[in-house]
Write a protein that holds these residues in place. Structure first.
Motif, short mmCIF file in Angstrom:
data_model
loop_
_atom_site.label_atom_id
_atom_site.label_comp_id
_atom_site.label_asym_id
_atom_site.label_seq_id
_atom_site.Cartn_x
_atom_site.Cartn_y
_atom_site.Cartn_z
N ASN A 31 0.69 -1.19 0.05
CA ASN A 31 -0.06 -0.16 -0.02
C ASN A 31 0.68 1.28 0.03
O ASN A 31 0.27 2.50 0.64
CB ASN A 31 -1.07 0.00 1.12
CG ASN A 31 -2.13 -1.04 1.01
OD1 ASN A 31 -2.53 -1.14 -0.15
ND2 ASN A 31 -2.41 -1.68 1.92
N LYS A 55 -4.98 -8.17 -4.25
CA LYS A 55 -5.63 -7.21 -3.29
C LYS A 55 -7.29 -6.99 -3.18
O LYS A 55 -7.78 -7.08 -4.41
CB LYS A 55 -5.02 -5.78 -3.38
CG LYS A 55 -3.40 -5.61 -2.91
CD LYS A 55 -2.96 -4.37 -3.26
CE LYS A 55 -3.59 -3.34 -2.39
NZ LYS A 55 -2.72 -1.97 -2.89
N SER A 136 -8.77 -0.73 -4.23
CA SER A 136 -7.45 -1.07 -3.85
C SER A 136 -6.10 -0.11 -3.97
O SER A 136 -5.46 -0.01 -3.59
CB SER A 136 -7.12 -2.38 -4.39
OG SER A 136 -6.93 -2.28 -5.96
N SER A 137 -6.29 0.74 -5.34
CA SER A 137 -5.44 1.45 -5.82
C SER A 137 -5.73 2.40 -6.89
O SER A 137 -6.77 2.04 -7.74
CB SER A 137 -3.80 0.92 -5.92
OG SER A 137 -4.31 -0.25 -7.21
#
Length: 703
Positions: A31, A55, A136-137
């Motif tokens: 992360n 993830k 998640s991103s």
């Protein structure tokens, strides 16, 4: 739980990671914010795709091009991976269905354009996804578009910095294939990245062979021969849409399977042509830079830049589309000085003065790359801040090396002058001081009083420039890249100044540099050809080869200079010599070397494009079609070019019998009115024929 290597094998079928992938993926899984700089074909997409699968939640991928996101989604879906895109090609029902799949957790990667993502509806949708599924991103692909110091700055990308403020806990991954150190810092700042993992892979592509070839007058014939010597698929890059269409058309006529690709085509046409190229239905795609980011055809064997690239970053990326499979491939630049005029014209269209300065500085780096005697791989890698020893054995300069000389003393003089000028000036000023130049700038700063003033008079300007460039390429001095080129000393500079390091540079055996010699040789060939033609027309015309060489080495800017070199004592230039002077004028236009005060009648840019097509053998109607202009407009261009004594071949434009009819009519009714001549001839000749013939008549009879 699968290890990273096991996950790589399971999802993508690869046995091992490529350089730089594993640490970037590990940081993403932890992360952390990530900046991943990987060369074209280096596998940067995997750096956000694999973490997305490992993830929980959705990974949102910001992508600038519809074709790019579609290609990646299709490839992921073929592997059974839940991926989708949202863009303008979809109807509202399809968009709704894809959004429902996301909310149901069926999708792991969403590709979306920045404009759509940052719209009120886009952000509202993202908020809902974060609440129901989780994000998640955020992956920013082609992240160099964020930076105004990059080669493809896009204002909408600049606004992506707001995502950090809206979603402070979501990690951001920024990925690109080309970014200098300054661009990398700007990406971090603009996206508000927090202590990111910065992973810069080597920019070296050892399987690519780099070369620069002087562009010949018959440049298309030269291109055709290059293509015929190649095997496999190739990309030809051109500066303009019209040139793309022209080259693709001429290749088709010569039985080369080629298709065009540019932004002026419809989405359907571009998609079809790209697909046919990818499926090897055609050998060549002729394209502008619109055929760009994300092009994933592994077996491109050659890339030819038919026109000069605008900057090193874009050249590296475009050339890098060759040999993505790791097999040997060739990257060729056809270097013609006429291209500089076109690129400078395009730069002039930019409204922002800072953007103009940046673009001109970037263009100058391309010219230096094209002219240089150094290892081309070393020059490219040096531009991106990567050290390379040189002698790659896979570029034209290394395979045909110039002799080297010890220029340590001269380097010490150069660097000492940089230091005494307080590291505030660029190449031209440093050389002016070294050579004892005079001017307001030197006196203003008191540089005529420096100990280095005049200590380099024994070397020419071109020799000093060759040294200055070589010092930059070898990392022996730094140069700013913010629109103003300023030399800065570094640790290696001081090693040279303290005699701890020797400096060897490649030099030309001839006294001239490659640029000047290329220009002179090119003009001399033209002048010899023209003089042969004149000799056939005029019995009293005689000119020595020595005089032609003098004209080529120092092309006269004015008639007075021309008459002096040719030893013409007459007040008016004879007709036999006017063709020779017209050829020199055209050459100077192409080199962008006219002095407006001396030659106020220089052709306009649009007229020169018409002249170029005329000299390629196109007739009036074909030129009009290529330029999307009326034939009458093209006739006006050519008439004005004739009036300016440019090399227009009237016999190719107007039938000889029509010329004779029009000339007879002029004697009877005068030269004041096209309509009068047209009516006198009972409409036997077109207005264009009359306009062109009249232009030559006036040029020959009205002084």
């Amino acid at each position: 739980m699968l290890s990273l290597s096991q996950a790589l094998k399971h999802y993508f079928g690869y046995d091992c990671f490529r350089p730089g992938q594993e640490p970037a993926i590990a940081a993403a899984l932890a992360n952390r914010d990530v900046v991943a700089i990987m060369p074209t074909g280096g596998g940067k997409s995997l750096c956000f795709q694999l973490p997305a699968l490992l993830k929980p939640g959705l990974t949102v991928v910001v992508s600038p091009l519809i074709s790019l996101m579609q290609d990646q989604v299709v490839a992921l879906q073929a592997r059974g991976i839940g991926a989708t895109f949202l863009n303008s090609t979809l109807g509202w029902q399809e968009i709704k269905a894809r959004e429902n799949d996301i909310f149901q957790g069926k999708t792991k990667l969403l590709y979306i354009a920045p404009e759509r993502l940052l719209s009120p509806k886009g952000l509202e949708f993202l908020d809902a996804v974060k609440e129901k599924v989780g994000i998640s991103s955020l992956a920013i692909d082609e992240a160099h578009c964020v930076s105004e110091w990059g080669h493809d700055f896009r204002p909408e990308y600049r606004q992506l910095g707001s995502l950090r403020r809206r979603y402070p806990d979501i990690p951001i991954l920024a990925l690109t294939a080309t970014a200098t150190q300054r661009v990398r810092k700007d990406i971090i700042q603009q996206l508000s990245l927090r202590n990111p993992e910065v992973n810069v892979s080597s920019f070296n592509r050892p399987n690519l062979y780099y070369e620069v070839i002087p562009k010949q007058k018959q440049s298309y014939a030269q291109l055709l021969q290059l293509i015929k010597r190649q095997k496999g698929s190739g990309i030809i890059y051109c500066l303009s849409r019209k040139k793309v269409e022209e080259v693709a058309f001429r290749l088709q006529k010569d039985r080369i399977l080629a298709l065009p690709y540019h932004a002026g085509m419809s989405d359907a046409e571009r998609t079809e042509n790209q697909t046919r190229f990818f499926q090897n239905e055609v050998q060549i795609i002729v394209a502008t830079i619109a055929f760009g980011m994300g092009i994933n055809k592994p077996d491109v064997r050659f890339v030819i830049h038919y026109n000069l690239p605008r900057n090193i970053e874009s050249y590296y990326q475009e050339a890098g589309r060759a040999g993505r499979d790791g097999n040997p491939s060739r990257c060729t630049v056809l270097f013609g000085w006429g291209d500089l005029r076109i690129v400078n014209y395009l730069i002039d269209q930019k409204e922002n003065p800072q953007e103009q300065r940046m673009s001109r500085q970037q263009l100058q780096k391309v010219v230096e790359y094209a002219e240089a005697n150094e290892c081309r791989r070393k020059m490219q890698l040096s531009y991106f801040g990567e050290r390379f020893i040189g002698n790659c054995g896979s570029c034209d300069n290394c395979c045909n090396p110039k002799p080297t000389e010890d220029w340590t003393i001269e380097a010490m003089k150069f660097l000492s002058c940089v230091a005494r000028c307080e590291e505030r000036f660029g190449m031209n000023h440093i050389i002016d001081v070294l050579r004892g130049g005079v001017g307001k700038k030197i006196e203003q700063y008191g540089h005529h009083l420096l100990s280095t003033y005049g200590i380099g008079k024994d070397k020419t300007v071109d020799e000093w420039k060759n040294l200055g460039r070589s010092l930059v390429f070898q990392g022996l001095v730094d140069e700013t890249a913010d629109g103003y080129s300023v030399f800065k000393l570094n640790a290696q500079s001081w090693e040279v100044l303290k005699r701890q390091k020797q400096v060897f540079i490649p030099v030309n055996s001839a006294p001239q540099t490659s640029t000047r010699k290329f220009e002179a040789d090119s003009l001399l060939v033209k002048l010899r050809s023209v003089s042969k033609q004149i000799t056939k027309q005029f019995n009293d015309f005689t000119i020595s080869d020595l005089t032609l060489k003098l004209l080529a080495q120092k092309p006269p800017q004015t008639l007075t200079e021309f008459q002096k070199i040719c030893r013409l004592n007459t007040q008016e230039i004879p007709d036999s010599y006017s063709q020779l002077f017209a050829e020199i004028k055209q050459h100077l236009v192409q080199q962008n070397s006219f002095i407006p005060e001396s030659l106020p009648d220089t052709p306009k840019y649009s007229h020169l494009l018409t002249l170029d097509l005329h000299q390629q053998g196109l007739n009036l109607e074909e030129i009009a079609h290529q330029r999307n202009l009326r034939p009458s407009t093209i006739a006006t261009h050519l008439a004005e070019l004739i009036a300016q004594k440019m090399p227009v071949d009237l016999n190719r434009l107007v039938k000889v019998e029509h010329q004779l009819l029009i000339s007879s009519a002029i004697k009877e009714v005068g030269s004041d009115s096209l309509k009068t001549i047209y009516e006198y001839l009972n409409e036997k000749c077109s207005y264009s024929d009359i306009k062109l013939t009249l232009a030559l008549w006036r040029q020959q009879h009205i002084k």
